[in-house]
Design an enzyme around this catalytic site. Structure first.
Site, PDB file in Angstrom:
ATOM      1  N   LYS A 139       1.560   1.758  -1.157  1.00 19.49           N
ATOM      2  CA  LYS A 139       1.808   0.534  -0.123  1.00 19.49           C
ATOM      3  C   LYS A 139       1.904   1.160   1.540  1.00 19.49           C
ATOM      4  CE  LYS A 139       5.769  -0.147  -2.717  1.00 19.49           C
ATOM      5  NZ  LYS A 139       6.660  -0.507  -3.961  1.00 19.49           N
ATOM      6  N   HIS A 140       0.795   1.688   2.000  1.00 18.00           N
ATOM      7  CA  HIS A 140       0.684   1.309   3.653  1.00 18.00           C
ATOM      8  C   HIS A 140      -1.065   0.796   3.709  1.00 18.00           C
ATOM      9  CE1 HIS A 140       0.769   5.812   2.077  1.00 18.00           C
ATOM     10  NE2 HIS A 140      -0.768   5.346   2.686  1.00 18.00           N
TER      11      HIS A 140
END
Ligand code: T46
Length: 141
Positions: free
Chosen positions: A58-59
């Site tokens: 999630k980045h």
């Protein structure tokens, strides 16, 4: 041969040679600046993934380049270049995905015994991470 078809920018397929001889096991080789398209400064692995519903990643990274492998078991790799999204089933120990800068990625749906191995072009630096999705989308515009 592999059946992955990548549709997102800043990504690529990395295939490592696998030696299977008349003994037991596989020997899989990764060379910096050959199959891995950068000087490797850091290697890390993620194991003991006991919660199959957890989501990691999630980045995106601003500069760091990486190649991610699933060297045991399987997981789903989510890729998003800000325009196109796709999910890739990672279940081959010698086929990795190049994660270039500005590629949002997630890892989820881990099988029992799943182990991830990552080669990175830089040392860990939290300021290289974009962890907010709205910031990521704004920066890709
Ligand atoms: C990535 C995906 C594929 C460090 O201190 N040093 C390190 O080298 C790394 C990789 C992480 N950390 C710390 C930073 C956090 O406090 O470990 C903690 C967990 O990191 P993170 O939440 O970023 O872990 P993942 O699994 O979501 O992401 C990791 C990598 O951090 C990331 O660069 O691309 O795997």
């Amino acid at each position: 041969m592999n059946s992955i078809e990548l549709k997102v920018n800043h990504s690529g397929i990395v295939t490592l040679a696998k030696i299977q001889d008349d003994r037991d096991g596989n020997l899989i080789i990764a060379n910096a600046l050959k199959e891995i398209p950068f000087e490797i400064k850091r290697v890390y692995y993620i194991n003991q993934l006991e919660n199959s519903v957890s989501i990691r990643g999630k980045h995106a990274h601003k500069k760091c380049e990486q190649v991610i492998f699933c060297i045991s078991g399987s997981f789903l790799l989510g890729l998003d270049d800000g325009k196109v999204q796709q999910k890739v089933l990672m279940n081959k120990d010698n086929i990795g995905i190049y994660l270039g800068p500005m590629l949002w990625h997630t890892m989820e749906d881990f099988s029992a015994g799943c182990v991830l191995l990552v080669f990175a072009s830089d040392y860990y630096d939290e300021s290289d991470y974009i962890r907010n999705y709205e910031d990521f989308i704004r920066l890709t515009k």
